[in-house]
Design a protein around this motif. Structure first.
Motif, PDB file in Angstrom:
ATOM      1  N   MET A  57       0.812  -1.226   0.000  1.00 35.95           N
ATOM      2  CA  MET A  57       0.000   0.000   0.000  1.00 35.95           C
ATOM      3  C   MET A  57       0.839   1.267   0.000  1.00 35.95           C
ATOM      4  SD  MET A  57      -3.292  -0.953   2.361  1.00 35.95           S
ATOM      5  CE  MET A  57      -3.947   0.707   2.231  1.00 35.95           C
ATOM      6  N   ASN A  64       0.439   2.081  -4.028  1.00 37.80           N
ATOM      7  CA  ASN A  64       0.450   3.543  -3.895  1.00 37.80           C
ATOM      8  C   ASN A  64      -0.892   4.058  -3.388  1.00 37.80           C
ATOM      9  OD1 ASN A  64       1.684   5.996  -3.905  1.00 37.80           O
ATOM     10  ND2 ASN A  64       1.344   6.404  -6.084  1.00 37.80           N
ATOM     11  N   CYS A  65      -1.530   3.294  -2.534  1.00 36.58           N
ATOM     12  CA  CYS A  65      -2.854   3.651  -2.022  1.00 36.58           C
ATOM     13  C   CYS A  65      -2.815   4.977  -1.276  1.00 36.58           C
ATOM     14  CB  CYS A  65      -3.362   2.572  -1.075  1.00 36.58           C
ATOM     15  SG  CYS A  65      -3.109   0.905  -1.691  1.00 36.58           S
ATOM     16  N   CYS A  68      -3.767   8.552  -2.410  1.00 40.29           N
ATOM     17  CA  CYS A  68      -5.156   9.035  -2.365  1.00 40.29           C
ATOM     18  C   CYS A  68      -5.794   8.875  -0.998  1.00 40.29           C
ATOM     19  CB  CYS A  68      -6.021   8.274  -3.372  1.00 40.29           C
ATOM     20  SG  CYS A  68      -5.573   8.602  -5.083  1.00 40.29           S
ATOM     21  N   HIS A  69      -5.273   7.973  -0.173  1.00 40.78           N
ATOM     22  CA  HIS A  69      -5.930   7.661   1.105  1.00 40.78           C
ATOM     23  C   HIS A  69      -5.019   7.944   2.284  1.00 40.78           C
ATOM     24  CE1 HIS A  69      -9.371   5.476  -0.561  1.00 40.78           C
ATOM     25  NE2 HIS A  69      -8.543   4.859  -1.391  1.00 40.78           N
ATOM     26  N   VAL A  83      -7.597  12.425  -1.691  1.00 36.43           N
ATOM     27  CA  VAL A  83      -8.572  12.278  -2.772  1.00 36.43           C
ATOM     28  C   VAL A  83      -9.669  11.287  -2.368  1.00 36.43           C
ATOM     29  CG1 VAL A  83      -8.860  11.478  -5.156  1.00 36.43           C
ATOM     30  CG2 VAL A  83      -6.838  12.796  -4.516  1.00 36.43           C
ATOM     31  N   GLY A  84      -9.261  10.209  -1.701  1.00 34.71           N
ATOM     32  CA  GLY A  84     -10.206   9.182  -1.264  1.00 34.71           C
ATOM     33  C   GLY A  84     -10.456   9.285   0.223  1.00 34.71           C
ATOM     34  N   VAL A  86     -10.520   8.491   4.252  1.00 36.07           N
ATOM     35  CA  VAL A  86      -9.566   7.953   5.218  1.00 36.07           C
ATOM     36  C   VAL A  86      -9.916   6.479   5.444  1.00 36.07           C
ATOM     37  CG1 VAL A  86      -8.727   8.132   7.594  1.00 36.07           C
ATOM     38  CG2 VAL A  86      -9.327  10.210   6.316  1.00 36.07           C
ATOM     39  N   ALA A  90     -11.696   0.781   8.031  1.00 38.04           N
ATOM     40  CA  ALA A  90     -12.251   0.147   6.823  1.00 38.04           C
ATOM     41  C   ALA A  90     -12.604  -1.322   7.087  1.00 38.04           C
ATOM     42  CB  ALA A  90     -11.272   0.256   5.661  1.00 38.04           C
ATOM     43  N   TRP A  94     -16.410  -2.692   6.164  1.00 40.84           N
ATOM     44  CA  TRP A  94     -16.565  -3.595   5.024  1.00 40.84           C
ATOM     45  C   TRP A  94     -16.200  -5.014   5.427  1.00 40.84           C
ATOM     46  CZ3 TRP A  94     -18.398  -1.227   0.694  1.00 40.84           C
ATOM     47  CH2 TRP A  94     -18.199   0.165   0.566  1.00 40.84           C
ATOM     48  N   PHE A 110     -17.923   1.118  -6.641  1.00 37.95           N
ATOM     49  CA  PHE A 110     -18.187   2.556  -6.733  1.00 37.95           C
ATOM     50  C   PHE A 110     -18.230   2.926  -8.219  1.00 37.95           C
ATOM     51  CE2 PHE A 110     -15.219   1.923  -3.083  1.00 37.95           C
ATOM     52  CZ  PHE A 110     -16.147   2.055  -2.061  1.00 37.95           C
ATOM     53  N   ILE A 114     -12.466   7.040  -9.527  1.00 36.37           N
ATOM     54  CA  ILE A 114     -11.134   7.231 -10.101  1.00 36.37           C
ATOM     55  C   ILE A 114     -10.138   6.249  -9.519  1.00 36.37           C
ATOM     56  CG2 ILE A 114     -11.434   9.689 -10.595  1.00 36.37           C
ATOM     57  CD1 ILE A 114      -9.636  10.079  -7.984  1.00 36.37           C
ATOM     58  N   PRO A 116      -7.975   3.140  -9.135  1.00 41.08           N
ATOM     59  CA  PRO A 116      -7.597   2.147 -10.154  1.00 41.08           C
ATOM     60  C   PRO A 116      -8.095   0.744  -9.810  1.00 41.08           C
ATOM     61  CG  PRO A 116      -5.645   3.291  -9.234  1.00 41.08           C
ATOM     62  CD  PRO A 116      -6.810   3.669  -8.392  1.00 41.08           C
ATOM     63  N   LEU A 144      -1.362  -5.343  -9.377  1.00 43.63           N
ATOM     64  CA  LEU A 144      -0.940  -6.197  -8.267  1.00 43.63           C
ATOM     65  C   LEU A 144      -1.113  -7.662  -8.650  1.00 43.63           C
ATOM     66  CD1 LEU A 144      -2.513  -4.406  -5.139  1.00 43.63           C
ATOM     67  CD2 LEU A 144      -0.218  -4.127  -6.113  1.00 43.63           C
ATOM     68  N   VAL A 152      -3.075  -7.115   0.774  1.00 49.10           N
ATOM     69  CA  VAL A 152      -3.677  -5.795   1.030  1.00 49.10           C
ATOM     70  C   VAL A 152      -5.008  -5.971   1.776  1.00 49.10           C
ATOM     71  CG1 VAL A 152      -4.785  -3.817  -0.097  1.00 49.10           C
ATOM     72  CG2 VAL A 152      -2.527  -4.592  -0.869  1.00 49.10           C
TER      73      VAL A 152
HETATM   74  C1  HEC Z   1      -6.367   7.635  -7.528  1.00 53.79           C
HETATM   75  C2  HEC Z   1      -6.811   7.618  -6.160  1.00 53.79           C
HETATM   76  C3  HEC Z   1      -6.948   6.300  -5.428  1.00 53.79           C
HETATM   77  C4  HEC Z   1      -6.007   5.309  -5.257  1.00 53.79           C
HETATM   78  C5  HEC Z   1      -4.595   5.261  -5.801  1.00 53.79           C
HETATM   79  C6  HEC Z   1      -6.626   4.314  -4.394  1.00 53.79           C
HETATM   80  N1  HEC Z   1      -7.897   4.689  -4.076  1.00 53.79           N
HETATM   81 FE1  HEC Z   1      -9.156   3.680  -2.832  1.00 53.79          FE
HETATM   82  N2  HEC Z   1     -10.627   5.048  -3.208  1.00 53.79           N
HETATM   83  C7  HEC Z   1     -10.456   6.216  -3.935  1.00 53.79           C
HETATM   84  C8  HEC Z   1     -11.703   6.964  -3.909  1.00 53.79           C
HETATM   85  C9  HEC Z   1     -11.942   8.319  -4.585  1.00 53.79           C
HETATM   86  C10 HEC Z   1     -12.611   6.210  -3.135  1.00 53.79           C
HETATM   87  C11 HEC Z   1     -14.065   6.543  -2.787  1.00 53.79           C
HETATM   88  C12 HEC Z   1     -14.981   5.760  -3.681  1.00 53.79           C
HETATM   89  C13 HEC Z   1     -15.592   6.634  -4.728  1.00 53.79           C
HETATM   90  O1  HEC Z   1     -14.914   6.921  -5.739  1.00 53.79           O
HETATM   91  O2  HEC Z   1     -16.728   7.040  -4.546  1.00 53.79           O
HETATM   92  C14 HEC Z   1     -11.891   5.013  -2.687  1.00 53.79           C
HETATM   93  C15 HEC Z   1     -12.438   4.056  -1.864  1.00 53.79           C
HETATM   94  C16 HEC Z   1     -11.712   3.044  -1.232  1.00 53.79           C
HETATM   95  C17 HEC Z   1     -12.197   2.177  -0.183  1.00 53.79           C
HETATM   96  C18 HEC Z   1     -13.541   2.275   0.499  1.00 53.79           C
HETATM   97  C19 HEC Z   1     -13.456   3.458   1.421  1.00 53.79           C
HETATM   98  C20 HEC Z   1     -13.983   3.264   2.806  1.00 53.79           C
HETATM   99  O3  HEC Z   1     -13.168   3.028   3.706  1.00 53.79           O
HETATM  100  O4  HEC Z   1     -15.174   3.344   3.011  1.00 53.79           O
HETATM  101  C21 HEC Z   1     -11.187   1.336   0.149  1.00 53.79           C
HETATM  102  C22 HEC Z   1     -11.202   0.258   1.208  1.00 53.79           C
HETATM  103  C23 HEC Z   1     -10.064   1.674  -0.708  1.00 53.79           C
HETATM  104  N3  HEC Z   1     -10.411   2.717  -1.533  1.00 53.79           N
HETATM  105  C24 HEC Z   1      -8.848   1.027  -0.663  1.00 53.79           C
HETATM  106  C25 HEC Z   1      -7.778   1.333  -1.493  1.00 53.79           C
HETATM  107  C26 HEC Z   1      -6.553   0.567  -1.532  1.00 53.79           C
HETATM  108  C27 HEC Z   1      -6.255  -0.632  -0.651  1.00 53.79           C
HETATM  109  C28 HEC Z   1      -5.770   1.141  -2.485  1.00 53.79           C
HETATM  110  C29 HEC Z   1      -4.420   0.668  -2.971  1.00 53.79           C
HETATM  111  C30 HEC Z   1      -4.280  -0.731  -3.312  1.00 53.79           C
HETATM  112  C31 HEC Z   1      -6.489   2.288  -3.013  1.00 53.79           C
HETATM  113  N4  HEC Z   1      -7.698   2.367  -2.391  1.00 53.79           N
HETATM  114  C32 HEC Z   1      -5.994   3.164  -3.976  1.00 53.79           C
HETATM  115  C33 HEC Z   1      -9.316   6.624  -4.581  1.00 53.79           C
HETATM  116  C34 HEC Z   1      -8.136   5.897  -4.680  1.00 53.79           C
END
Ligand code: HEC
Length: 161
Positions: A57, A64-65, A68-69, A83-84, A86, A90, A94, A110, A114, A116, A144, A152
């Motif tokens: 992550m 690279n999570c 955004c998070h 961007v995403g 917190v 989680a 979930w 979702f 955006i 990936p 991955l 993850v």
């Molecule tokens: C480019 C930005 C981006 C990246 C990189 C990204 N995410 Fe997200 N993620 C988001 C967004 C924006 C949302 C909210 C969903 C939506 O689009 O409505 C989200 C939603 C989520 C959620 C649900 C949120 C919640 O807690 O309720 C989880 C879990 C999550 N992402 C995990 C990951 C993980 C693990 C990775 C890496 C493997 C990752 N994301 C990489 C943008 C990103």
């Protein structure tokens, strides 16, 4: 000579083990999401390792999570994006199947996000071959591996409220 044979046997066993792992893995095109986007079955049948998941992550070349998070448990890693949502808690919000579905292909959960798709290798519109300007390979690589997805998911499940 004895040593040589031992080495050969060792290599043979290692190959057998690799083949066994690959045979058990679900190919990206064979992953089934339910109506909510969740993926119930493990992609590998091998339990995920949360420590390796955390590493994936925060690795810019992999998940690279944190670009955004924000994740409090990973706060030692540099710069967290906003961007995403917190990701704290989680694992309480979930189920394991939901989280697997989100990491495999968040678009199944979702609509139009955006975020990936990390385990998907088809269905892209005119994929290119990196920056070469040529068409992409017939079989696109996933971001991955199947086991990295499981790692993850295992880490996300540790994020409890
Ligand atoms: C480019 C930005 C981006 C990246 C990189 C990204 N995410 Fe997200 N993620 C988001 C967004 C924006 C949302 C909210 C969903 C939506 O689009 O409505 C989200 C939603 C989520 C959620 C649900 C949120 C919640 O807690 O309720 C989880 C879990 C999550 N992402 C995990 C990951 C993980 C693990 C990775 C890496 C493997 C990752 N994301 C990489 C943008 C990103």
């Amino acid at each position: 000579m004895k040593l040589f044979r031992t080495v050969l046997v060792g290599v043979g066993l290692a190959c057998a083990a690799t083949n066994a792992v690959q045979a058990a893995e679900t190919a990206p095109s064979n992953v089934t999401h339910d109506d909510y986007g969740s993926v119930a079955a493990s992609l590998t049948g091998v339990a995920g390792d949360p420590a390796r998941g955390a590493a994936v992550m925060t690795d810019r070349g992999l998940g690279n999570c944190i670009a955004c998070h924000e994740v409090t448990a990973l706060k030692d890693a540099p710069w967290h994006g906003e961007v995403g949502p917190v990701l704290d808690g989680a694992g309480s919000r979930w189920t394991e199947a939901d989280l697997r579905g989100i990491v495999v292909n968040s678009k199944m959960v979702f609509d139009g996000t955006i975020m990936p798709a990390y385990y998907k290798n088809s269905g892209y519109v005119r994929p290119g071959d990196l920056y070469t300007g040529k068409a992409g390979p017939a079989e696109m690589p996933t971001i991955l591996s199947a086991q990295q997805v499981e790692d993850v998911v295992a880490f996300l499940l540790t994020l409890q409220d």
